[in-house]
Design a protein around this motif. Structure first.
Motif, PDB file in Angstrom:
ATOM      1  N   GLN A  48       0.724  -1.167  -0.274  1.00  0.00           N
ATOM      2  CA  GLN A  48      -0.071  -0.007  -0.021  1.00  0.00           C
ATOM      3  C   GLN A  48       0.826   1.445   0.059  1.00  0.00           C
ATOM      4  OE1 GLN A  48      -2.157   1.705   3.483  1.00  0.00           O
ATOM      5  NE2 GLN A  48      -4.086   0.685   2.268  1.00  0.00           N
ATOM      6  N   ASN A  98      -9.122   5.404   6.267  1.00  0.00           N
ATOM      7  CA  ASN A  98     -10.481   4.679   6.069  1.00  0.00           C
ATOM      8  C   ASN A  98     -10.267   3.317   5.440  1.00  0.00           C
ATOM      9  OD1 ASN A  98     -13.326   4.197   4.906  1.00  0.00           O
ATOM     10  ND2 ASN A  98     -13.679   6.294   5.315  1.00  0.00           N
ATOM     11  N   GLU A  99     -10.921   2.408   5.816  1.00  0.00           N
ATOM     12  CA  GLU A  99     -10.984   0.918   5.559  1.00  0.00           C
ATOM     13  C   GLU A  99     -11.618   0.708   4.194  1.00  0.00           C
ATOM     14  OE1 GLU A  99     -11.632   1.076  10.134  1.00  0.00           O
ATOM     15  OE2 GLU A  99     -12.490   2.259   8.201  1.00  0.00           O
ATOM     16  N   LYS A 100     -12.608   1.419   3.771  1.00  0.00           N
ATOM     17  CA  LYS A 100     -13.248   1.147   2.459  1.00  0.00           C
ATOM     18  C   LYS A 100     -12.474   1.032   1.403  1.00  0.00           C
ATOM     19  CE  LYS A 100     -17.915   2.986   4.205  1.00  0.00           C
ATOM     20  NZ  LYS A 100     -18.737   1.734   3.947  1.00  0.00           N
ATOM     21  N   LEU A 101     -12.102  -0.150   0.678  1.00  0.00           N
ATOM     22  CA  LEU A 101     -11.411  -0.113  -0.505  1.00  0.00           C
ATOM     23  C   LEU A 101     -12.312  -0.140  -1.732  1.00  0.00           C
ATOM     24  CD1 LEU A 101      -8.752  -2.619   0.048  1.00  0.00           C
ATOM     25  CD2 LEU A 101      -8.765  -0.122   0.553  1.00  0.00           C
ATOM     26  N   PHE A 102     -11.966   0.687  -2.800  1.00  0.00           N
ATOM     27  CA  PHE A 102     -12.638   0.668  -3.970  1.00  0.00           C
ATOM     28  C   PHE A 102     -11.466   0.208  -5.023  1.00  0.00           C
ATOM     29  CE2 PHE A 102     -16.649   2.754  -2.951  1.00  0.00           C
ATOM     30  CZ  PHE A 102     -16.325   3.441  -1.731  1.00  0.00           C
ATOM     31  N   PHE A 103     -12.058  -0.901  -5.556  1.00  0.00           N
ATOM     32  CA  PHE A 103     -11.386  -1.502  -6.677  1.00  0.00           C
ATOM     33  C   PHE A 103     -11.478  -1.243  -8.043  1.00  0.00           C
ATOM     34  CE2 PHE A 103      -9.153  -4.973  -4.387  1.00  0.00           C
ATOM     35  CZ  PHE A 103      -9.617  -5.007  -3.162  1.00  0.00           C
TER      36      PHE A 103
ATOM     37  N   TYR B  32     -13.413  -4.363  11.168  1.00  0.00           N
ATOM     38  CA  TYR B  32     -14.084  -3.912  10.030  1.00  0.00           C
ATOM     39  C   TYR B  32     -14.288  -5.090   9.203  1.00  0.00           C
ATOM     40  CZ  TYR B  32     -15.184  -1.498   5.441  1.00  0.00           C
ATOM     41  OH  TYR B  32     -15.933  -0.980   4.251  1.00  0.00           O
ATOM     42  N   TYR B  36     -17.529  -8.008  -0.711  1.00  0.00           N
ATOM     43  CA  TYR B  36     -17.349  -7.785  -1.819  1.00  0.00           C
ATOM     44  C   TYR B  36     -18.107  -8.734  -2.765  1.00  0.00           C
ATOM     45  CZ  TYR B  36     -13.949  -4.182  -0.647  1.00  0.00           C
ATOM     46  OH  TYR B  36     -13.330  -3.170  -0.185  1.00  0.00           O
ATOM     47  N   PRO B  44     -13.528  -6.386  -7.695  1.00  0.00           N
ATOM     48  CA  PRO B  44     -14.736  -6.549  -6.579  1.00  0.00           C
ATOM     49  C   PRO B  44     -15.354  -5.331  -6.334  1.00  0.00           C
ATOM     50  CG  PRO B  44     -12.413  -7.468  -6.014  1.00  0.00           C
ATOM     51  CD  PRO B  44     -12.401  -6.907  -7.297  1.00  0.00           C
ATOM     52  N   LEU B  46     -17.580  -3.186  -3.479  1.00  0.00           N
ATOM     53  CA  LEU B  46     -18.149  -3.191  -2.025  1.00  0.00           C
ATOM     54  C   LEU B  46     -19.691  -3.236  -2.335  1.00  0.00           C
ATOM     55  CD1 LEU B  46     -17.344  -3.013   1.073  1.00  0.00           C
ATOM     56  CD2 LEU B  46     -17.716  -0.590   0.721  1.00  0.00           C
ATOM     57  N   HIS B  93     -10.466  -6.587   8.484  1.00  0.00           N
ATOM     58  CA  HIS B  93      -9.351  -5.557   8.745  1.00  0.00           C
ATOM     59  C   HIS B  93      -8.885  -5.694  10.327  1.00  0.00           C
ATOM     60  CE1 HIS B  93      -7.860  -1.366   9.431  1.00  0.00           C
ATOM     61  NE2 HIS B  93      -7.582  -1.438   7.995  1.00  0.00           N
ATOM     62  N   LEU B 100      -6.962  -5.062   4.235  1.00  0.00           N
ATOM     63  CA  LEU B 100      -7.667  -6.069   4.216  1.00  0.00           C
ATOM     64  C   LEU B 100      -7.228  -7.648   4.060  1.00  0.00           C
ATOM     65  CD1 LEU B 100     -11.067  -4.606   2.481  1.00  0.00           C
ATOM     66  CD2 LEU B 100     -10.492  -4.715   4.854  1.00  0.00           C
TER      67      LEU B 100
END
Lengths: 112, 112
Positions: A48, A98-103, B32, B36, B44, B46, B93, B100
Protein backbone atom coordinates in the motif's frame (compact mmCIF):
# COMPACT_ATOMS: atom_id res chain seq x y z
CA UNK A 1 -16.86 10.85 -11.20
CA UNK A 2 -14.33 8.34 -12.50
CA UNK A 3 -13.69 5.31 -10.39
CA UNK A 4 -10.39 3.47 -10.10
CA UNK A 5 -8.81 2.98 -13.52
CA UNK A 6 -6.10 0.48 -14.40
CA UNK A 7 -4.00 -0.03 -17.51
CA UNK A 8 -3.43 -2.10 -19.45
CA UNK A 9 -6.39 -4.49 -19.15
CA UNK A 10 -4.44 -7.46 -20.46
CA UNK A 11 -0.74 -8.18 -20.82
CA UNK A 12 1.29 -11.15 -22.05
CA UNK A 13 4.96 -11.47 -21.07
CA UNK A 14 7.60 -14.19 -21.10
CA UNK A 15 9.59 -15.51 -18.16
CA UNK A 16 12.40 -13.22 -17.03
CA UNK A 17 10.85 -10.07 -18.44
CA UNK A 18 9.78 -7.01 -16.46
CA UNK A 19 6.32 -5.45 -16.36
CA UNK A 20 4.79 -2.15 -15.19
CA UNK A 21 1.11 -1.81 -14.32
CA UNK A 22 -0.60 1.52 -13.74
CA UNK A 23 -3.44 2.75 -11.56
CA UNK A 24 -5.32 6.02 -11.12
CA UNK A 25 -7.29 6.23 -7.86
CA UNK A 26 -10.89 7.31 -7.46
CA UNK A 27 -11.30 11.08 -7.31
CA UNK A 28 -10.62 12.35 -3.79
CA UNK A 29 -8.66 9.27 -2.73
CA UNK A 30 -5.00 9.48 -1.71
CA UNK A 31 -4.11 5.88 -0.82
CA UNK A 32 -3.46 3.07 -3.28
CA UNK A 33 -3.24 -0.64 -2.48
CA UNK A 34 -2.21 -3.42 -4.85
CA UNK A 35 -3.52 -6.98 -4.70
CA UNK A 36 -2.75 -10.16 -6.62
CA UNK A 37 -5.66 -12.48 -7.39
CA UNK A 38 -4.81 -15.96 -8.65
CA UNK A 39 -7.51 -17.91 -10.46
CA UNK A 40 -10.15 -19.14 -8.02
CA UNK A 41 -8.60 -17.35 -5.05
CA UNK A 42 -9.25 -14.23 -3.02
CA UNK A 43 -7.11 -11.11 -3.50
CA UNK A 44 -3.72 -11.22 -1.74
CA UNK A 45 -2.24 -7.96 -0.46
CA UNK A 46 1.01 -6.86 -2.12
CA UNK A 47 1.60 -3.35 -0.71
CA UNK A 48 0.00 0.00 0.00
CA UNK A 49 1.19 3.52 -0.84
CA UNK A 50 0.32 6.73 0.98
CA UNK A 51 2.01 10.11 0.60
CA UNK A 52 4.35 8.57 -1.99
CA UNK A 53 5.72 6.09 0.57
CA UNK A 54 5.18 2.35 0.93
CA UNK A 55 3.13 2.20 4.15
CA UNK A 56 2.69 -1.54 4.44
CA UNK A 57 3.80 -4.63 2.56
CA UNK A 58 2.44 -8.14 2.27
CA UNK A 59 4.37 -11.38 1.88
CA UNK A 60 5.74 -10.76 -1.62
CA UNK A 61 9.41 -10.84 -2.76
CA UNK A 62 11.45 -7.78 -3.61
CA UNK A 63 10.81 -8.46 -7.31
CA UNK A 64 7.55 -6.64 -6.65
CA UNK A 65 8.05 -2.91 -6.25
CA UNK A 66 5.92 0.15 -6.59
CA UNK A 67 5.71 3.87 -6.73
CA UNK A 68 3.16 6.58 -6.00
CA UNK A 69 3.23 9.91 -7.79
CA UNK A 70 2.28 13.37 -6.42
CA UNK A 71 -1.13 13.08 -8.17
CA UNK A 72 -1.74 9.86 -6.15
CA UNK A 73 -1.54 7.56 -9.17
CA UNK A 74 0.60 4.48 -8.74
CA UNK A 75 2.66 1.90 -10.57
CA UNK A 76 3.37 -1.74 -9.77
CA UNK A 77 6.60 -3.17 -11.19
CA UNK A 78 7.47 -6.84 -11.30
CA UNK A 79 10.98 -7.92 -12.32
CA UNK A 80 12.25 -11.32 -13.45
CA UNK A 81 8.76 -12.64 -14.14
CA UNK A 82 7.93 -16.22 -13.20
CA UNK A 83 5.14 -18.41 -14.54
CA UNK A 84 3.54 -18.19 -11.08
CA UNK A 85 3.18 -14.42 -11.42
CA UNK A 86 0.31 -15.01 -13.86
CA UNK A 87 -2.74 -13.51 -12.14
CA UNK A 88 -5.21 -10.65 -12.07
CA UNK A 89 -3.56 -7.60 -10.48
CA UNK A 90 -6.02 -5.34 -8.72
CA UNK A 91 -5.55 -1.77 -7.62
CA UNK A 92 -7.75 -0.37 -4.85
CA UNK A 93 -7.99 3.19 -3.62
CA UNK A 94 -9.13 4.71 -0.35
CA UNK A 95 -8.88 7.94 1.60
CA UNK A 96 -6.38 8.21 4.43
CA UNK A 97 -6.96 5.53 7.06
CA UNK A 98 -10.50 4.76 5.89
CA UNK A 99 -10.88 1.00 5.52
CA UNK A 100 -13.31 1.13 2.57
CA UNK A 101 -11.47 0.00 -0.54
CA UNK A 102 -12.69 0.67 -4.06
CA UNK A 103 -11.26 -1.63 -6.71
CA UNK A 104 -10.46 -1.19 -10.37
CA UNK A 105 -11.20 -3.88 -12.94
CA UNK A 106 -7.64 -5.16 -12.82
CA UNK A 107 -4.85 -6.07 -15.22
CA UNK A 108 -4.77 -9.70 -16.34
CA UNK A 109 -1.10 -10.70 -16.60
CA UNK A 110 -0.13 -13.90 -18.37
CA UNK A 111 3.49 -15.09 -18.16
CA UNK A 112 4.48 -17.66 -20.77
CA UNK B 1 -1.52 -12.32 10.97
CA UNK B 2 -5.23 -12.44 10.21
CA UNK B 3 -6.73 -15.57 8.62
CA UNK B 4 -10.20 -15.56 7.04
CA UNK B 5 -12.04 -18.79 6.22
CA UNK B 6 -15.10 -18.68 3.94
CA UNK B 7 -17.80 -21.32 3.31
CA UNK B 8 -19.22 -22.70 1.13
CA UNK B 9 -16.94 -22.42 -1.90
CA UNK B 10 -19.92 -22.84 -4.23
CA UNK B 11 -23.64 -22.29 -3.64
CA UNK B 12 -26.50 -23.00 -6.05
CA UNK B 13 -30.01 -21.72 -5.31
CA UNK B 14 -33.28 -21.24 -7.17
CA UNK B 15 -34.47 -17.74 -7.97
CA UNK B 16 -36.41 -16.37 -5.01
CA UNK B 17 -34.61 -18.52 -2.43
CA UNK B 18 -32.31 -17.13 0.26
CA UNK B 19 -28.53 -17.56 0.25
CA UNK B 20 -26.18 -17.49 3.24
CA UNK B 21 -22.38 -17.29 3.11
CA UNK B 22 -20.33 -17.65 6.29
CA UNK B 23 -16.86 -16.45 7.27
CA UNK B 24 -14.67 -16.87 10.33
CA UNK B 25 -11.66 -14.77 11.30
CA UNK B 26 -8.76 -15.41 13.63
CA UNK B 27 -7.64 -11.99 14.90
CA UNK B 28 -9.90 -10.73 17.69
CA UNK B 29 -8.53 -7.23 17.03
CA UNK B 30 -10.27 -7.08 13.64
CA UNK B 31 -12.85 -4.32 13.64
CA UNK B 32 -14.19 -3.94 10.10
CA UNK B 33 -15.79 -6.60 7.91
CA UNK B 34 -16.76 -5.84 4.30
CA UNK B 35 -18.34 -8.05 1.66
CA UNK B 36 -17.45 -7.75 -2.01
CA UNK B 37 -19.18 -9.03 -5.16
CA UNK B 38 -17.02 -9.84 -8.17
CA UNK B 39 -18.56 -10.43 -11.59
CA UNK B 40 -16.67 -12.04 -14.43
CA UNK B 41 -14.02 -9.73 -15.85
CA UNK B 42 -14.53 -7.07 -13.21
CA UNK B 43 -12.92 -6.01 -9.97
CA UNK B 44 -14.55 -6.64 -6.57
CA UNK B 45 -17.38 -4.25 -5.73
CA UNK B 46 -18.19 -3.36 -2.12
CA UNK B 47 -21.80 -4.34 -1.40
CA UNK B 48 -22.12 -4.06 2.39
CA UNK B 49 -19.88 -3.74 5.43
CA UNK B 50 -20.15 -3.89 9.22
CA UNK B 51 -18.02 -2.64 12.09
CA UNK B 52 -17.29 -4.52 15.27
CA UNK B 53 -19.57 -2.32 17.41
CA UNK B 54 -22.64 -3.41 15.39
CA UNK B 55 -24.30 -6.85 15.37
CA UNK B 56 -26.37 -6.60 12.21
CA UNK B 57 -26.76 -4.34 9.20
CA UNK B 58 -29.30 -4.50 6.38
CA UNK B 59 -29.53 -2.90 2.95
CA UNK B 60 -32.62 -3.92 0.96
CA UNK B 61 -32.20 -7.64 0.10
CA UNK B 62 -28.78 -8.08 1.68
CA UNK B 63 -27.81 -8.21 5.34
CA UNK B 64 -24.68 -8.97 7.32
CA UNK B 65 -24.50 -10.33 10.87
CA UNK B 66 -21.47 -10.35 13.16
CA UNK B 67 -20.77 -12.52 16.20
CA UNK B 68 -17.63 -11.10 17.83
CA UNK B 69 -17.50 -13.77 20.53
CA UNK B 70 -17.45 -16.59 18.01
CA UNK B 71 -15.43 -14.51 15.51
CA UNK B 72 -17.72 -15.17 12.60
CA UNK B 73 -19.84 -13.09 10.27
CA UNK B 74 -22.36 -13.96 7.57
CA UNK B 75 -23.88 -12.51 4.41
CA UNK B 76 -27.59 -13.08 3.85
CA UNK B 77 -29.24 -12.48 0.48
CA UNK B 78 -33.03 -12.80 0.32
CA UNK B 79 -35.25 -13.17 -2.76
CA UNK B 80 -32.26 -14.02 -4.93
CA UNK B 81 -32.27 -13.03 -8.59
CA UNK B 82 -30.18 -14.32 -11.53
CA UNK B 83 -28.18 -11.07 -11.50
CA UNK B 84 -26.98 -11.98 -7.98
CA UNK B 85 -24.88 -14.72 -9.60
CA UNK B 86 -21.22 -13.83 -8.95
CA UNK B 87 -18.30 -14.60 -6.65
CA UNK B 88 -18.65 -13.12 -3.17
CA UNK B 89 -15.68 -12.38 -0.91
CA UNK B 90 -15.64 -11.60 2.78
CA UNK B 91 -12.74 -9.70 4.33
CA UNK B 92 -11.46 -8.54 7.71
CA UNK B 93 -9.48 -5.48 8.73
CA UNK B 94 -7.28 -5.94 11.80
CA UNK B 95 -6.76 -2.93 14.05
CA UNK B 96 -3.39 -1.32 13.41
CA UNK B 97 -3.18 -2.57 9.84
CA UNK B 98 -4.08 -0.52 6.84
CA UNK B 99 -5.32 -3.29 4.58
CA UNK B 100 -7.80 -6.15 4.25
CA UNK B 101 -7.43 -9.93 4.45
CA UNK B 102 -9.82 -11.75 2.12
CA UNK B 103 -11.50 -15.14 2.18
CA UNK B 104 -11.18 -17.43 -0.82
CA UNK B 105 -14.61 -16.59 -2.17
CA UNK B 106 -18.00 -18.21 -2.76
CA UNK B 107 -19.38 -18.72 -6.24
CA UNK B 108 -23.14 -18.10 -6.06
CA UNK B 109 -25.27 -19.40 -8.93
CA UNK B 110 -28.94 -18.37 -9.01
CA UNK B 111 -31.00 -20.42 -11.44
CA UNK B 112 -34.19 -18.98 -13.00
Amino acid sequence: DAGVTQSPTHLIKTRGQQVTLRCSPKSGHDTVSWYQQALGQGPQFIFQYYEEEERQRGNFPDRFSGHQFPNYSSELNVNALLLGDSALYLCASSFGDNEKLFFGSGTQLSVL
Amino acid sequence: GENVEQHPSTLSVQEGDSAVIKCTYSDSASNYFPWYKQELGKGPQLIIDIRSNVGEKKDQRIAVTLNKTAKHFSLHITETQPEDSAVYFCAAHPTGYSTLTFGKGTMLLVSP
